[in-house]
Write an enzyme that holds these catalytic residues in place. Structure first.
Site, PDB file in Angstrom:
ATOM      1  N   GLY A 132       0.833  -1.206   0.000  1.00 10.85           N
ATOM      2  CA  GLY A 132       0.000   0.000   0.000  1.00 10.85           C
ATOM      3  C   GLY A 132       0.864   1.251   0.000  1.00 10.85           C
ATOM      4  N   THR A 190       4.488   1.528   6.652  1.00 12.74           N
ATOM      5  CA  THR A 190       3.110   1.047   6.745  1.00 12.74           C
ATOM      6  C   THR A 190       2.352   1.977   7.672  1.00 12.74           C
ATOM      7  OG1 THR A 190       1.644  -0.556   7.796  1.00 12.74           O
ATOM      8  CG2 THR A 190       3.926  -0.752   8.380  1.00 12.74           C
ATOM      9  N   ASP A 246      -0.102   1.196   9.218  1.00  9.70           N
ATOM     10  CA  ASP A 246      -0.567   0.393  10.360  1.00  9.70           C
ATOM     11  C   ASP A 246       0.467   0.361  11.495  1.00  9.70           C
ATOM     12  OD1 ASP A 246      -2.567  -0.105   8.585  1.00  9.70           O
ATOM     13  OD2 ASP A 246      -2.433  -2.289   8.663  1.00  9.70           O
ATOM     14  N   ARG A 249     -25.866  13.413  16.832  1.00 14.05           N
ATOM     15  CA  ARG A 249     -25.698  12.042  16.338  1.00 14.05           C
ATOM     16  C   ARG A 249     -24.433  11.394  16.892  1.00 14.05           C
ATOM     17  NH1 ARG A 249     -26.920  13.566  10.151  1.00 14.05           N
ATOM     18  NH2 ARG A 249     -29.096  12.947  10.108  1.00 14.05           N
ATOM     19  N   MET A 251      -8.060   2.260   9.070  1.00  6.69           N
ATOM     20  CA  MET A 251      -7.313   1.070   8.681  1.00  6.69           C
ATOM     21  C   MET A 251      -6.658   0.487   9.936  1.00  6.69           C
ATOM     22  SD  MET A 251      -5.724   1.691   4.920  1.00  6.69           S
ATOM     23  CE  MET A 251      -6.788   1.699   3.482  1.00  6.69           C
ATOM     24  N   GLN A 278      -6.739   7.884   4.391  1.00  6.49           N
ATOM     25  CA  GLN A 278      -5.654   7.865   5.381  1.00  6.49           C
ATOM     26  C   GLN A 278      -4.281   7.707   4.739  1.00  6.49           C
ATOM     27  OE1 GLN A 278      -7.262   5.242   8.941  1.00  6.49           O
ATOM     28  NE2 GLN A 278      -8.226   4.765   7.007  1.00  6.49           N
ATOM     29  N   ARG A 279      -4.275   7.224   3.510  1.00  9.31           N
ATOM     30  CA  ARG A 279      -2.995   7.038   2.831  1.00  9.31           C
ATOM     31  C   ARG A 279      -2.723   8.162   1.828  1.00  9.31           C
ATOM     32  NH1 ARG A 279      -3.423   0.807   1.736  1.00  9.31           N
ATOM     33  NH2 ARG A 279      -3.292   1.430  -0.435  1.00  9.31           N
TER      34      ARG A 279
HETATM   35  O1  F6P Z   1      -0.956  -1.399   4.255  1.00  5.36           O
HETATM   36  C1  F6P Z   1      -1.866  -1.980   5.127  1.00  5.36           C
HETATM   37  C2  F6P Z   1      -3.214  -1.393   4.939  1.00  5.36           C
HETATM   38  O2  F6P Z   1      -3.141  -0.064   5.240  1.00  5.36           O
HETATM   39  C3  F6P Z   1      -4.242  -2.147   5.784  1.00  5.36           C
HETATM   40  O3  F6P Z   1      -4.589  -1.524   6.972  1.00  5.36           O
HETATM   41  C4  F6P Z   1      -5.428  -2.265   4.847  1.00  5.36           C
HETATM   42  O4  F6P Z   1      -6.166  -3.420   5.147  1.00  5.36           O
HETATM   43  C5  F6P Z   1      -4.792  -2.328   3.511  1.00  5.36           C
HETATM   44  O5  F6P Z   1      -3.642  -1.523   3.591  1.00  5.36           O
HETATM   45  C6  F6P Z   1      -5.708  -1.937   2.376  1.00  5.36           C
HETATM   46  O6  F6P Z   1      -4.956  -1.732   1.224  1.00  5.36           O
HETATM   47  P1  F6P Z   1      -5.449  -1.868  -0.287  1.00  5.36           P
HETATM   48  O7  F6P Z   1      -6.919  -1.580  -0.335  1.00  5.36           O
HETATM   49  O8  F6P Z   1      -4.644  -0.847  -1.009  1.00  5.36           O
HETATM   50  O9  F6P Z   1      -5.130  -3.247  -0.724  1.00  5.36           O
END
Ligand code: F6P
Length: 371
Positions: free
Chosen positions: A11, A147, A149, A184, A191, A296-297
């Site tokens: 990712g 990562t 994560d 609400r 992630m 988040q990325r």
């Molecule tokens: O790189 C890990 C992560 O951020 C996980 O938390 C998540 O499950 C995954 O990437 C999702 O990545 P993609 O949708 O790009 O395969």
């Protein structure tokens, strides 16, 4: 001139381009490298070494295009890269050692034909597991941890994490105004496949009332009671943060898609919706779920990720210069160091529930210093 290959796998996340920039700058700087190296950018992670034609190395500034997988990288081109998110080298989840389709011999042949003295792989557990296997087969590899994560063992930091925490904080701040206006409850799914660092640190930064992590199976009733009591005390809205890999006690992780990727992972997603339904049923309060997912990325790296990317990039070249390959650059207890790639694999850096997580309040621990 000796050559270093560099690739990004798995990712994407903010900070990758900065690491590439500093690998290039350090490698070609005669003041820092006794022998300056030429750096070859490899497109799309390990896929580039499976598919690319080693006789076709593009010049600096060229577009990879459809067919190009290798190009020379120079300072003049990568100079502004540290400000941008994603990865300009592209990425993939290709696993050359996939037992169902082993292409590792092609990768080794292409590394040799490219004349690479070392390969620097920027990635998480999957990408680095390939680097470790190649190292075992005699290919000098160095890893840079990445990562969002932050679940890689052997390092206290992985590129991308802090930017993702900032995104969670900013998005929850946005939700607060609408949550308050409508009285609400909002459940925000982050992630975090195995580890709850992102949900916990993001949730604490954002001031979430309840945080659910994969390391501690939650009781839906307890979540509902926490929210209900808070409403009774007069608070109009609450924010719940849940990691995609969190699950109810006695339940299973929620999957968005059936099927496994090349490294054998399922696609997670949907636990936020499940928790929102549970809260609405137990409390009768209007509850909405928001999945932050790939936001988040995205975006530009925060200041911390820019510095970590810079320093990890420099460390990676230092390892190559010292002949210390088969290792991953690491940040441990406030210091830059390196650890053997082998030691990183098969283990995960999880939230230490005892030390960091309050299992009664489902939030960060309220005792930090020893009592
Ligand atoms: O790189 C890990 C992560 O951020 C996980 O938390 C998540 O499950 C995954 O990437 C999702 O990545 P993609 O949708 O790009 O395969």
């Amino acid at each position: 001139m000796k050559r270093i290959g560099i690739l990004t796998g798995g990712g994407d996340c903010p900070g990758l381009n900065g690491a590439v920039k500093w690998v290039v700058k350090t490698a070609e700087d005669p003041a820092s490298a006794a022998i300056p190296y030429e750096v070859i950018g490899i497109r799309d992670g390990w896929k580039g070494l499976v598919k690319g034609d080693p006789d076709r190395v593009l010049p600096p500034f060229a577009d990879f295009g459809e067919e190009g997988y290798f190009k020379r990288l120079v300072s003049a081109e990568v100079r502004p890269w540290d400000r941008s998110g994603g990865t300009r080298l592209g990425t993939s989840r290709t696993n050359p050692f996939n037992p169902k389709n082993d292409r590792s011999e092609t990768v080794i042949r292409n590394i040799e034909r490219l004349g690479l003295h070392a390969v620097i792989a920027i990635g998480g557990e999957d990408t680095l597991s390939v680097a470790a296997k190649l190292s075992e087969k005699g290919i000098p590899c160095v890893g840079i941890p990445k990562t969002i994560d932050r679940d890689l063992a052997g390092t206290d930091y992985s590129i991308g994490f802090e930017t993702a925490v900032n995104v969670i904080t900013e998005e929850v701040d946005r939700l607060r105004t609408t949550a308050g206006s409508h009285s609400r409850i909002f459940v925000v799914e982050t992630m975090g496949r195995h580890a709850g660092h992102l949900a916990l640190q993001g949730g604490m930064s954002a001031g979430a009332y309840v945080i659910l992590i994969p390391e501690w199976d939650f009781d839906m009733n307890q979540v509902g009671q926490l929210i209900a009591k808070r409403r009774q005390s007069g608070v109009r809205y609450s924010i719940v943060v849940v990691a995609e890999g969190a699950k109810q006690a006695g339940g299973t992780v929620v999957q968005r898609q059936i099927g496994l990727d090349e490294f054998g992972h399922v696609t997670l997603g949907g636990v936020g919706e499940q928790v929102a339904r549970g809260i609405a049923e137990i409390t009768g309060l209007e509850t909405r779920a928001v999945v932050l997912s790939h936001l988040q990325r995205g975006g530009t790296p925060c200041a911390y990720d820019r510095r970590m990317a810079r320093n990890f990039g420099i460390c990676a070249v230092n390892l190559v210069q010292n002949g210390q390959t088969g290792r991953m650059v690491s940040f441990l207890q406030g210091r830059y160091t390196s650890v053997p790639l082998q030691e990183v694999l098969g283990k995960l850096a999880l939230v230490d529930v005892e030390r960091e997580y309050d299992t009664r309040l489902y939030n960060g621990k309220r005792t930090i210093l020893p009592l």
